[in-house]
Design a protein around this motif. Structure first.
Motif, mmCIF file in Angstrom:
data_model
loop_
_atom_site.group_PDB
_atom_site.id
_atom_site.type_symbol
_atom_site.label_atom_id
_atom_site.label_comp_id
_atom_site.label_asym_id
_atom_site.label_seq_id
_atom_site.Cartn_x
_atom_site.Cartn_y
_atom_site.Cartn_z
ATOM 1 N N GLN A 143 0.846 -1.198 0.000
ATOM 2 C CA GLN A 143 0.000 0.000 0.000
ATOM 3 C C GLN A 143 0.880 1.247 0.000
ATOM 4 O O GLN A 143 1.870 1.307 0.713
ATOM 5 N N ASP A 144 0.526 2.265 -0.779
ATOM 6 C CA ASP A 144 1.359 3.471 -0.828
ATOM 7 C C ASP A 144 0.831 4.611 0.045
ATOM 8 O O ASP A 144 1.290 5.734 -0.065
ATOM 9 N N GLU A 145 -0.126 4.327 0.900
ATOM 10 C CA GLU A 145 -0.636 5.333 1.826
ATOM 11 C C GLU A 145 -0.060 5.060 3.217
ATOM 12 O O GLU A 145 -0.339 4.028 3.816
ATOM 13 N N SER A 146 0.758 5.989 3.699
ATOM 14 C CA SER A 146 1.341 5.855 5.035
ATOM 15 C C SER A 146 1.492 7.240 5.644
ATOM 16 O O SER A 146 1.474 8.245 4.939
ATOM 17 N N LYS A 147 1.648 7.264 6.954
ATOM 18 C CA LYS A 147 1.831 8.525 7.666
ATOM 19 C C LYS A 147 3.234 8.558 8.268
ATOM 20 O O LYS A 147 3.709 7.553 8.791
ATOM 21 N N ALA A 148 3.875 9.706 8.207
ATOM 22 C CA ALA A 148 5.167 9.894 8.858
ATOM 23 C C ALA A 148 4.900 10.200 10.335
ATOM 24 O O ALA A 148 4.283 11.211 10.664
ATOM 25 N N LEU A 149 5.339 9.304 11.213
ATOM 26 C CA LEU A 149 5.124 9.478 12.641
ATOM 27 C C LEU A 149 6.206 10.342 13.276
ATOM 28 O O LEU A 149 5.931 11.127 14.176
ATOM 29 N N ARG A 150 7.451 10.164 12.823
ATOM 30 C CA ARG A 150 8.578 10.941 13.352
ATOM 31 C C ARG A 150 9.529 11.258 12.214
ATOM 32 O O ARG A 150 9.589 10.536 11.228
ATOM 33 N N THR A 151 10.285 12.308 12.381
ATOM 34 C CA THR A 151 11.295 12.709 11.402
ATOM 35 C C THR A 151 12.623 12.853 12.112
ATOM 36 O O THR A 151 12.696 13.436 13.192
ATOM 37 N N PHE A 152 13.673 12.299 11.499
ATOM 38 C CA PHE A 152 15.029 12.352 12.046
ATOM 39 C C PHE A 152 15.970 12.865 10.979
ATOM 40 O O PHE A 152 15.671 12.795 9.792
ATOM 41 N N TYR A 153 17.140 13.358 11.407
ATOM 42 C CA TYR A 153 18.131 13.893 10.481
ATOM 43 C C TYR A 153 19.458 13.177 10.696
ATOM 44 O O TYR A 153 19.894 13.019 11.825
ATOM 45 N N THR A 154 20.101 12.755 9.604
ATOM 46 C CA THR A 154 21.413 12.131 9.703
ATOM 47 C C THR A 154 22.461 13.229 9.840
ATOM 48 O O THR A 154 22.189 14.402 9.580
ATOM 49 N N PHE A 155 23.682 12.835 10.217
ATOM 50 C CA PHE A 155 24.761 13.817 10.338
ATOM 51 C C PHE A 155 25.092 14.448 8.993
ATOM 52 O O PHE A 155 25.572 15.563 8.920
ATOM 53 N N SER A 156 24.823 13.719 7.901
ATOM 54 C CA SER A 156 25.107 14.264 6.571
ATOM 55 C C SER A 156 23.948 15.111 6.031
ATOM 56 O O SER A 156 24.001 15.579 4.912
ATOM 57 N N GLY A 157 22.876 15.289 6.840
ATOM 58 C CA GLY A 157 21.788 16.173 6.452
ATOM 59 C C GLY A 157 20.613 15.509 5.759
ATOM 60 O O GLY A 157 19.674 16.181 5.359
ATOM 61 N N LYS A 158 20.643 14.184 5.611
ATOM 62 C CA LYS A 158 19.515 13.500 4.981
ATOM 63 C C LYS A 158 18.377 13.354 5.984
ATOM 64 O O LYS A 158 18.585 13.370 7.193
ATOM 65 N N ILE A 159 17.182 13.208 5.468
ATOM 66 C CA ILE A 159 15.999 13.114 6.316
ATOM 67 C C ILE A 159 15.478 11.680 6.305
ATOM 68 O O ILE A 159 15.247 11.103 5.244
ATOM 69 N N VAL A 160 15.303 11.115 7.503
ATOM 70 C CA VAL A 160 14.771 9.763 7.671
ATOM 71 C C VAL A 160 13.403 9.890 8.328
ATOM 72 O O VAL A 160 13.236 10.624 9.293
#
Length: 88
Positions: free
Chosen positions: A17-34
């Protein structure tokens, strides 16, 4: 104020399924978003990278969250079975 960008959501690794919710957002040391996501259909929780919004395979990589007291939103991605950081 920055313009909000709508990124396509990655499919759930469990049901597709391609419907999902982002519960939390984190940032790597290199600036990428997880993002830590939850599927709207089956409830599976999984991590994704925002740039391409692809699922992080837990067999290959592990997401290590930062210390909640100092850098709770900082995250490191390491190779599974090791503590060696990787840059996806």
């Amino acid at each position: 104020m920055a313009v909000k960008t709508l990124y396509s959501r990655p499919p759930c690794p469990e049901c597709g399924q391609d419907e999902s919710k982002a519960l939390r957002t984190f940032y790597t040391f290199s600036g990428k978003i997880v993002r830590y996501r939850k599927c709207d259909l089956c409830g599976k929780r999984f991590y994704s990278l925002q740039a391409l919004e692809e699922v992080i395979d837990p067999a290959e990589h592990k997401v290590v969250l930062g210390n909640w007291r100092t850098n709770a939103r900082q995250v490191t991605i390491v190779k599974a079975g090791t503590n060696q950081p990787v840059d996806l």
